[in-house]
Design an enzyme around this catalytic site. Structure first.
Site, PDB file in Angstrom:
ATOM      1  N   GLY A  13      72.302  53.151  -6.477  1.00 52.27           N
ATOM      2  CA  GLY A  13      71.619  52.554  -7.188  1.00 52.27           C
ATOM      3  C   GLY A  13      69.996  54.258  -6.872  1.00 52.27           C
ATOM      4  O   GLY A  13      68.994  53.656  -7.733  1.00 52.27           O
ATOM      5  N   ALA A  14      70.458  54.976  -6.482  1.00 49.55           N
ATOM      6  CA  ALA A  14      68.674  55.987  -5.628  1.00 49.55           C
ATOM      7  C   ALA A  14      68.632  56.980  -7.402  1.00 49.55           C
ATOM      8  O   ALA A  14      68.128  58.152  -6.731  1.00 49.55           O
ATOM      9  CB  ALA A  14      69.134  55.708  -4.113  1.00 49.55           C
ATOM     10  N   ARG A  16      67.351  57.100  -9.866  1.00 48.16           N
ATOM     11  CA  ARG A  16      65.504  56.971  -9.611  1.00 48.16           C
ATOM     12  C   ARG A  16      65.472  55.807  -9.541  1.00 48.16           C
ATOM     13  O   ARG A  16      66.254  55.089  -8.933  1.00 48.16           O
ATOM     14  CB  ARG A  16      66.478  56.920 -11.749  1.00 48.16           C
ATOM     15  CG  ARG A  16      67.611  56.073 -11.894  1.00 48.16           C
ATOM     16  CD  ARG A  16      67.297  56.189 -13.219  1.00 48.16           C
ATOM     17  NE  ARG A  16      68.853  58.128 -13.653  1.00 48.16           N
ATOM     18  CZ  ARG A  16      69.971  57.735 -13.491  1.00 48.16           C
ATOM     19  NH1 ARG A  16      70.654  56.542 -12.907  1.00 48.16           N
ATOM     20  NH2 ARG A  16      70.949  58.809 -13.052  1.00 48.16           N
ATOM     21  N   VAL A  65      79.800  50.718  -7.120  1.00 51.63           N
ATOM     22  CA  VAL A  65      79.716  49.025  -5.561  1.00 51.63           C
ATOM     23  C   VAL A  65      80.424  47.648  -5.680  1.00 51.63           C
ATOM     24  O   VAL A  65      80.056  47.358  -4.642  1.00 51.63           O
ATOM     25  CB  VAL A  65      78.006  49.009  -5.581  1.00 51.63           C
ATOM     26  CG1 VAL A  65      77.732  50.015  -4.752  1.00 51.63           C
ATOM     27  CG2 VAL A  65      77.455  48.606  -6.809  1.00 51.63           C
ATOM     28  N   SER A 143      64.345  40.354  -7.700  1.00 52.41           N
ATOM     29  CA  SER A 143      63.661  40.340  -8.904  1.00 52.41           C
ATOM     30  C   SER A 143      62.570  38.889  -9.892  1.00 52.41           C
ATOM     31  O   SER A 143      63.393  38.129  -8.935  1.00 52.41           O
ATOM     32  CB  SER A 143      64.534  40.837  -9.585  1.00 52.41           C
ATOM     33  OG  SER A 143      63.585  41.025 -11.008  1.00 52.41           O
ATOM     34  N   TYR A 155      70.991  37.906 -14.862  1.00 54.36           N
ATOM     35  CA  TYR A 155      70.556  39.095 -13.911  1.00 54.36           C
ATOM     36  C   TYR A 155      69.579  37.930 -13.742  1.00 54.36           C
ATOM     37  O   TYR A 155      69.655  37.985 -12.539  1.00 54.36           O
ATOM     38  CB  TYR A 155      69.602  39.761 -14.841  1.00 54.36           C
ATOM     39  CG  TYR A 155      68.492  40.999 -13.992  1.00 54.36           C
ATOM     40  CD1 TYR A 155      69.037  42.189 -13.613  1.00 54.36           C
ATOM     41  CD2 TYR A 155      66.828  40.314 -14.004  1.00 54.36           C
ATOM     42  CE1 TYR A 155      68.522  42.820 -12.975  1.00 54.36           C
ATOM     43  CE2 TYR A 155      66.788  41.460 -13.023  1.00 54.36           C
ATOM     44  CZ  TYR A 155      66.878  42.195 -13.205  1.00 54.36           C
ATOM     45  OH  TYR A 155      66.572  43.671 -12.163  1.00 54.36           O
ATOM     46  N   ALA A 158      72.022  36.242 -10.765  1.00 57.45           N
ATOM     47  CA  ALA A 158      72.089  36.874  -9.561  1.00 57.45           C
ATOM     48  C   ALA A 158      71.404  37.535  -8.696  1.00 57.45           C
ATOM     49  O   ALA A 158      71.654  37.484  -7.673  1.00 57.45           O
ATOM     50  CB  ALA A 158      72.927  38.493  -9.694  1.00 57.45           C
ATOM     51  N   LYS A 159      70.034  37.931  -9.436  1.00 60.71           N
ATOM     52  CA  LYS A 159      69.075  37.646  -8.338  1.00 60.71           C
ATOM     53  C   LYS A 159      68.928  37.345  -7.512  1.00 60.71           C
ATOM     54  O   LYS A 159      68.288  37.185  -6.974  1.00 60.71           O
ATOM     55  CB  LYS A 159      67.566  38.279  -9.224  1.00 60.71           C
ATOM     56  CG  LYS A 159      67.830  40.141 -10.064  1.00 60.71           C
ATOM     57  CD  LYS A 159      68.116  41.208  -8.735  1.00 60.71           C
ATOM     58  CE  LYS A 159      67.948  42.293  -9.530  1.00 60.71           C
ATOM     59  NZ  LYS A 159      68.224  43.654  -8.569  1.00 60.71           N
TER      60      LYS A 159
END
Length: 256
Positions: A13-14, A16, A65, A143, A155, A158-159
């Protein structure tokens, strides 16, 4: 001499945001870097911007991924083109925010697939190389939302799952010379958070100002803040640290 001279890093995810900031910092400190992104053109464009030094290289690789064949091909290509793999940063992520009663199966599955299944597949594939060479560093992007955030049941789950994943891999892989840690960013000024402002019909600068006022250091974070933490955890300076999650959030998780 850079901290990562002779090392090869993979950052997912790189193309940006936080991922690109991390890839940039790794490259500045001597690493050869594979930028992994779903969009190969964007990955290649980002790789071309990296400040590679002292004969290091950079490559952009398209990869889903959440798909095993795609992940295995991406790692194989990294090893072939850059000469190995020593560092894996699992940063790829998406949001599909909604309140629970509005959240769809697709909203849930997409977030779980990218964050959790993606980290699982990338780590499982990379660890084969790490175990063989008795050396490796894995840094996962969690996160502050892991602590709970309205409209982000998927989210947040998942985090927080990534934090449990990190602790477990720290236990399993430590005997093989592999350190596994995570960073948990707070509010970071990126295209993703700007998009959140737009979705909320708020001015970007006002959205950032309000988030800055909510934490003790009274500023928003930037990708460079996360990159600095990731690079420390990916370095040999952190060789006695594993299974940990470092909150990089301006102190907002302190609850002050």
């Amino acid at each position: 001499m850079g901290r990562f001279d002779g090392r090869v890093a993979v950052v997912t995810g790189a193309a940006r945001g936080i991922g690109f900031g991390t890839a940039t910092k790794l490259a500045e400190e001597g690493a050869s870097v594979a930028i992994i992104d779903l969009d190969e053109a964007a990955a290649a464009e980002a790789a071309a911007k990296l400040p590679v030094v002292d004969g290091a290289k950079a490559v952009g690789i398209g990869c889903n991924v959440a798909d095993r064949a795609s992940v295995e091909a991406a790692i194989e290509r990294t090893v072939a083109e850059l000469g190995g793999i020593h560092i894996l940063v699992n940063n790829a992520g998406v949001t599909r925010d909604n309140l629970l009663f509005k959240m769809t199966d697709q909203d849930w599955d997409m977030v779980m697939d990218v964050h959790l299944k993606g980290a699982f597949l990338m780590s499982q594939t990379a660890q084969k190389h790490f175990v063989a060479q008795k050396y490796g560093k894995i840094v996962n992007t969690s996160s502050i939302s892991a602590l709970g955030n309205r409209g982000q049941a998927n989210y947040s789950a998942a985090k927080m799952g990534l934090q449990g994943f990190t602790r477990t891999l720290g236990i399993e892989l430590g005997p093989f010379g592999i350190n596994v840690n995570a960073v948990a960013p707070g509010f970071i000024a990126t295209e993703m958070t700007d998009a959140t402002a737009a979705r909320l019909k708020m001015d970007v600068e006002e959205f950032r100002r309000l988030n800055a006022e909510a934490n003790p250091v009274k500023r928003v974070g930037h990708p460079e803040d996360i990159a600095a933490a990731v690079c420390f955890l990916a370095s040999d300076e952190a060789s006695y640290i594993t299974g940990q999650t470092l909150y990089v959030d301006g102190g907002i998780s302190l609850g002050t």
